[in-house]
Design an enzyme around this catalytic site. Structure first.
Site, PDB file in Angstrom:
ATOM      1  N   PRO A   2       0.831  -1.214   0.000  1.00 54.95           N
ATOM      2  CA  PRO A   2       0.000   0.000   0.000  1.00 54.95           C
ATOM      3  C   PRO A   2       0.860   1.257   0.000  1.00 54.95           C
ATOM      4  O   PRO A   2       1.870   1.326   0.684  1.00 54.95           O
ATOM      5  CB  PRO A   2      -0.817  -0.106   1.287  1.00 54.95           C
ATOM      6  CG  PRO A   2      -0.283  -1.245   2.055  1.00 54.95           C
ATOM      7  CD  PRO A   2       0.605  -2.044   1.181  1.00 54.95           C
ATOM      8  N   LYS A  59       3.530   6.392   4.592  1.00 56.09           N
ATOM      9  CA  LYS A  59       2.800   5.118   4.573  1.00 56.09           C
ATOM     10  C   LYS A  59       2.577   4.565   5.986  1.00 56.09           C
ATOM     11  O   LYS A  59       2.223   3.400   6.154  1.00 56.09           O
ATOM     12  CB  LYS A  59       3.576   4.094   3.735  1.00 56.09           C
ATOM     13  CG  LYS A  59       3.879   4.567   2.313  1.00 56.09           C
ATOM     14  CD  LYS A  59       4.692   3.517   1.572  1.00 56.09           C
ATOM     15  CE  LYS A  59       5.378   4.101   0.359  1.00 56.09           C
ATOM     16  NZ  LYS A  59       6.294   3.143  -0.287  1.00 56.09           N
ATOM     17  N   ARG A 105       2.237 -12.235   5.425  1.00 56.82           N
ATOM     18  CA  ARG A 105       3.695 -12.390   5.296  1.00 56.82           C
ATOM     19  C   ARG A 105       4.461 -11.864   6.506  1.00 56.82           C
ATOM     20  O   ARG A 105       5.680 -12.006   6.567  1.00 56.82           O
ATOM     21  CB  ARG A 105       4.171 -11.742   3.999  1.00 56.82           C
ATOM     22  CG  ARG A 105       3.599 -12.519   2.810  1.00 56.82           C
ATOM     23  CD  ARG A 105       4.085 -12.004   1.495  1.00 56.82           C
ATOM     24  NE  ARG A 105       5.534 -12.112   1.341  1.00 56.82           N
ATOM     25  CZ  ARG A 105       6.188 -11.674   0.282  1.00 56.82           C
ATOM     26  NH1 ARG A 105       5.542 -11.073  -0.684  1.00 56.82           N
ATOM     27  NH2 ARG A 105       7.489 -11.803   0.204  1.00 56.82           N
TER      28      ARG A 105
END
Ligand SMILES: [Zn+2]
Length: 265
Positions: A2, A59, A105
């Protein structure tokens, strides 16, 4: 992974759901998530406090609980849900609702900090200027590009311009008609200005489309829609939307870049 528009979309969806809710309890199911604290310290700092603000820096997502804040980076596969996923890594139990953090993950990170020290927190302290922030001025933008480095790589360097990733860097360069392999310092004043403007325009549009859905991205409201508006990203061998030339894929620093050899000089 993202990028700014997706993290902003997630921030807005979280804000609607958990702002002003009091945290009753939490459970950590993935110790690797915690970067600078133990589960015990996290509980002591947060339980009993309300989410006063949901912020974002590049982010990173910031849950402000008053005296303390927690800072998430979703990395490749981190996402939030109000329904219990198969393997929640973190469970935040609020009044009336429970928020789950899932991360297949397991590269996602969480930092705990006193809110007053937020800007000095290590992953945030080194971030460069970012779109929509008052520090994002043409002058600062130009200064951050004074480098012989390839322009595409400069755009991905979070210490220079924060929040952009591969998708929006490729798209902004296409919209600005600049070849990704150009050296950043070779850009004309006009090109710098075009890029400066296109980056915000692109990100604004992506946010209004709830982000781009690739891999596992989703906000609490579902998936994004901007993948339908991408002009070059992941369009190798397809015709350019402007000139019909074939879109090329290049390798730059281990990442794929996509560009139109005719439109981008
Ligand atoms: Zn073209």
């Amino acid at each position: 992974m993202p990028e700014l528009p997706e993290v902003e979309t997630i921030r807005r969806s979280l804000e609607r759901e958990v702002l002003n809710l009091q945290l009753r309890d939490l459970e950590v199911h993935e110790p690797r998530l915690l970067q600078n604290c133990t589960e015990k310290e996290l509980k002591r700092a947060l339980i009993g406090n309300k989410v006063g603000k949901l912020g974002r820096r590049a982010k990173f997502l910031i849950f402000d609980f008053g005296k303390h804040s927690i800072v998430f980076h979703l990395r490749m596969t981190g996402w939030f849900s109000l329904d219990r996923p198969q393997k929640p890594r973190l469970i935040l139990k609020f009044d009336r609702k429970t928020l789950y953090f899932e991360d297949t993950r397991r590269f996602g990170t969480l930092h705990l900090t006193e809110t007053k020290n937020l800007s000095e927190l290590q992953p945030l302290a080194q971030l460069g200027i970012e779109p929509f922030h008052p520090s994002y001025t043409l002058k600062n933008f130009r200064a951050s590009l004074q480098s012989p480095q390839e322009i595409k790589r400069s755009l991905l360097d979070q210490t220079k311009i924060a929040g952009l990733g591969n998708i929006y860097a490729c798209e902004a360069l296409f919209a600005s008609k600049i070849h990704p392999e150009r050296s950043a310092s070779s850009l004309s004043a006009q090109e710098v200005k075009r890029l400066f403007t296109q980056i915000e325009k692109m990100l604004e549009r992506a946010i209004s489309e709830q982000g781009t859905t690739v891999d596992t991205y989703r906000s609490l409201d579902g998936v994004g829609n901007f993948q339908n508006f991408l002009a070059v990203y992941d369009r190798e061998n397809q015709p350019c939307i402007h000139c019909k030339a074939t879109i090329e894929r290049l390798e730059q620093g281990g990442r794929s870049s996509y560009c139109c050899p005719k439109c981008q000089k």
